[in-house]
Design a protein around this motif. Structure first.
Motif, PDB file in Angstrom:
ATOM      1  N   ALA A 363      -6.842   0.911  -4.520  1.00 33.93           N
ATOM      2  CA  ALA A 363      -6.091   0.887  -5.654  1.00 33.93           C
ATOM      3  C   ALA A 363      -6.255  -0.593  -6.453  1.00 33.93           C
ATOM      4  CB  ALA A 363      -4.944   1.248  -5.430  1.00 33.93           C
ATOM      5  N   SER A 364      -6.713  -1.562  -5.462  1.00 38.49           N
ATOM      6  CA  SER A 364      -6.807  -3.125  -6.163  1.00 38.49           C
ATOM      7  C   SER A 364      -7.705  -3.530  -5.338  1.00 38.49           C
ATOM      8  CB  SER A 364      -5.469  -3.739  -6.161  1.00 38.49           C
ATOM      9  OG  SER A 364      -5.635  -4.837  -6.722  1.00 38.49           O
ATOM     10  N   PRO A 365      -9.172  -3.482  -5.490  1.00 36.07           N
ATOM     11  CA  PRO A 365      -9.941  -3.875  -4.508  1.00 36.07           C
ATOM     12  C   PRO A 365     -10.062  -5.639  -4.454  1.00 36.07           C
ATOM     13  CG  PRO A 365     -10.924  -2.489  -6.145  1.00 36.07           C
ATOM     14  CD  PRO A 365      -9.872  -2.711  -6.610  1.00 36.07           C
ATOM     15  N   GLU A 366      -9.282  -6.434  -5.341  1.00 32.29           N
ATOM     16  CA  GLU A 366      -9.291  -7.600  -5.176  1.00 32.29           C
ATOM     17  C   GLU A 366      -8.151  -8.202  -4.032  1.00 32.29           C
ATOM     18  OE1 GLU A 366      -6.363  -6.874  -8.213  1.00 32.29           O
ATOM     19  OE2 GLU A 366      -8.455  -6.063  -7.689  1.00 32.29           O
ATOM     20  N   ARG A 367      -7.588  -7.209  -3.415  1.00 27.34           N
ATOM     21  CA  ARG A 367      -6.584  -7.354  -2.720  1.00 27.34           C
ATOM     22  C   ARG A 367      -6.797  -6.737  -1.238  1.00 27.34           C
ATOM     23  NH1 ARG A 367      -1.339  -8.567  -4.539  1.00 27.34           N
ATOM     24  NH2 ARG A 367      -1.194  -9.237  -6.795  1.00 27.34           N
ATOM     25  N   ILE A 368      -6.145  -7.338  -0.159  1.00 31.90           N
ATOM     26  CA  ILE A 368      -6.071  -6.626   1.011  1.00 31.90           C
ATOM     27  C   ILE A 368      -5.168  -5.437   0.972  1.00 31.90           C
ATOM     28  CG2 ILE A 368      -5.534  -7.035   3.305  1.00 31.90           C
ATOM     29  CD1 ILE A 368      -5.856 -10.185   2.996  1.00 31.90           C
ATOM     30  N   ARG A 369      -5.488  -4.449   1.925  1.00 28.91           N
ATOM     31  CA  ARG A 369      -4.559  -3.302   1.855  1.00 28.91           C
ATOM     32  C   ARG A 369      -3.447  -3.729   2.690  1.00 28.91           C
ATOM     33  NH1 ARG A 369      -7.018   1.996   4.518  1.00 28.91           N
ATOM     34  NH2 ARG A 369      -5.028   1.955   5.326  1.00 28.91           N
ATOM     35  N   PRO A 370      -2.122  -3.316   1.941  1.00 29.25           N
ATOM     36  CA  PRO A 370      -0.717  -3.649   2.191  1.00 29.25           C
ATOM     37  C   PRO A 370      -0.609  -3.655   3.701  1.00 29.25           C
ATOM     38  CG  PRO A 370      -0.827  -2.445   0.270  1.00 29.25           C
ATOM     39  CD  PRO A 370      -2.064  -2.417   0.735  1.00 29.25           C
ATOM     40  N   ASP A 371      -1.204  -2.555   4.224  1.00 28.19           N
ATOM     41  CA  ASP A 371      -0.858  -2.608   5.729  1.00 28.19           C
ATOM     42  C   ASP A 371      -1.397  -3.499   6.557  1.00 28.19           C
ATOM     43  OD1 ASP A 371      -2.920  -0.979   4.714  1.00 28.19           O
ATOM     44  OD2 ASP A 371      -2.830   0.511   6.448  1.00 28.19           O
ATOM     45  N   TYR A 372      -2.396  -4.176   6.110  1.00 29.24           N
ATOM     46  CA  TYR A 372      -3.229  -5.333   6.904  1.00 29.24           C
ATOM     47  C   TYR A 372      -2.750  -6.541   6.509  1.00 29.24           C
ATOM     48  CZ  TYR A 372      -6.590  -1.385   7.654  1.00 29.24           C
ATOM     49  OH  TYR A 372      -7.186   0.044   7.771  1.00 29.24           O
ATOM     50  N   ASP A 373      -1.988  -6.788   5.703  1.00 28.96           N
ATOM     51  CA  ASP A 373      -1.422  -8.021   4.987  1.00 28.96           C
ATOM     52  C   ASP A 373      -0.113  -8.384   5.823  1.00 28.96           C
ATOM     53  OD1 ASP A 373      -0.933 -10.296   3.398  1.00 28.96           O
ATOM     54  OD2 ASP A 373      -1.108  -9.055   1.547  1.00 28.96           O
ATOM     55  N   PRO A 374      -0.281  -9.811   6.438  1.00 27.13           N
ATOM     56  CA  PRO A 374       1.092 -10.292   6.834  1.00 27.13           C
ATOM     57  C   PRO A 374       2.161 -10.919   5.835  1.00 27.13           C
ATOM     58  CG  PRO A 374      -0.634 -11.975   7.108  1.00 27.13           C
ATOM     59  CD  PRO A 374      -1.437 -10.766   6.481  1.00 27.13           C
ATOM     60  N   GLY A 375       1.634 -11.008   4.437  1.00 20.89           N
ATOM     61  CA  GLY A 375       2.526 -11.398   3.594  1.00 20.89           C
ATOM     62  C   GLY A 375       1.931 -12.380   2.724  1.00 20.89           C
TER      63      GLY A 375
END
Length: 398
Positions: A363-375
């Motif tokens: 949904a936002s390719p410049e970002r990491i998928r939320p479930d892989y992101d430690p924050g």
């Protein structure tokens, strides 16, 4: 000026103790039916205050096993000679902590001596130590430094609890860990462990904090190179983590640049057959920033050329997203996309692993998928680390 004859005499003395410069060439041919293979590595990141009189019990995790070990220790960033008063290695007792498996403690030597003086800027390998080492096991590598030898070469982002005995003399060979009451989260002096056996070789993961493991769980061995080691066990391949948080491809940052440390941290390691390169995001988002994709490609080509000269296969990894991170800008994102396009289609590498494709948010390719992101929107949690490792097909590393 030191005369040439005295320099030669010094080099011969150092070599007699197994001392090597950090840019030494690849390890020697197999011994009998066995070969030396790297089972664990860390890249020196800088210096910490010395702990004179202490014994430091470093906890390290193997990838492949063997019937003997040798330990690599470093004074790479030291400013004065380092005195290693004692070095021991043992299997760690189940359940964690600083205690050794009964009967597994071994004293490491240097051309038969139990101590050695290591000049600034140099590494040393211990003599072979007879010890049956399993794959995926914890080792205790204990280093006793009797005197203040100046700034201590260390690895900052260990993500591993190690232990210190303040009164280290006579404690380096303790199987009982009672004296090791202090905890640290760095690796002091130790930078590698090799095993002798029938492993098929080793794979070096060469990168920055994403490879170093930032974002993964401490004391869990969930960095993506650890997860890759699990996948490659059936192929008897060691995996060496040459990640260095803050490292840059084109210039020095935290530690020397990727090009400057390539020999010491990758190409000279034992049994290396493949190199996975994930470097460049700190050049894009750092200060001063790098914005010319051609410069990245030229650096990648140099890495490949130097590796190929030693018969080492090189796998390029695309740079992963960091949208939402404080240093993110649209202009820098455009550079990342151009660099990734050149990695994918430029024919630089022997193979390509598209890490960007497996971790970006659809949904936002410049970002990491939320479930892989430690924050922090840059690094990866344990789930993300597993996905990175799973993207490396065993066939691409040979």
């Amino acid at each position: 000026m030191v005369k040439a004859g005295r320099v030669l005499a010094l080099l011969l003395l150092l070599l007699s103790f197994g001392v090597t410069a950090p840019t030494a060439t690849a390890d020697a041919a197999p011994v009998l039916s066995s070969v030396w293979t790297g089972t664990w590595e860390t890249a020196p990141s800088g210096t910490a205050p010395a702990l004179p009189g202490a014994a430091i019990r470093n906890v390290v995790h193997t990838s492949v096993g063997g019937t003997a070990v040798r330990i690599r220790l470093s004074n790479r960033f030291g400013t004065v000679p380092l005195t290693l008063g004692a070095v021991t290695v043992a299997l760690r007792r189940a359940g964690g902590g600083p205690a050794a498996v009964a009967g597994s403690m071994r004293v490491a030597t240097f051309s038969g001596a139990e101590s050695v003086n290591l000049p600034p800027g140099w590494d040393v390998l211990t003599d072979p130590v007879s010890l049956a080492v399993p794959a995926a096991a914890d080792l205790l590598v204990t280093v006793f430094t009797p005197a203040d030898s100046g700034p201590a070469t260390y690895h900052r982002t260990a993500l591993q609890t190690s232990y210190v005995a303040a009164q280290g003399e006579q404690r380096a060979a303790d199987e009982d860990g009672t004296a090791y009451s202090a905890k640290i989260h760095y690796w002091y002096y130790v930078t590698g462990v090799d095993v002798r056996g029938t492993a098929a070789g080793s794979v070096v993961a060469f990168g920055d904090s994403l490879t170093d493991g930032n974002g993964s769980t401490t004391d869990a061995n969930h960095r993506w190179p650890d997860r890759l080691a699990e996948r490659l066990q059936g192929r008897r391949l060691g995996v060496l983590n040459a990640g260095l948080a803050g490292n840059r491809l084109l210039r020095d940052g935290v530690g020397p640049s990727a090009l400057a440390r390539l020999d010491a941290d990758a190409l000279s390691r034992a049994g290396v057959r493949a190199l996975i390169v994930l470097e460049g995001i700190n050049d894009i988002k750092g200060s001063p920033e790098a914005s010319d994709p051609v410069a990245f490609v030229e650096a990648y080509r140099e890495i490949v050329t130097r590796a190929h000269a030693l018969g080492i296969r090189v796998v390029g990894a695309t740079l992963t997203p960091y949208g939402g991170y404080s240093a993110f800008t649209a202009a820098r994102e455009a550079v990342r996309q151009k660099v990734n396009a050149l990695i994918r289609t430029g024919g630089v590498f022997d193979a390509v692993v598209d890490l960007d494709a497996v971790v970006r948010d659809p949904a936002s390719p410049e970002r990491i998928r939320p479930d892989y992101d430690p924050g922090d929107h840059l690094h990866f949690n344990d789930a993300g680390m597993r996905v990175l490792a799973d993207a490396v097909e065993p066939a691409v590393v040979g």
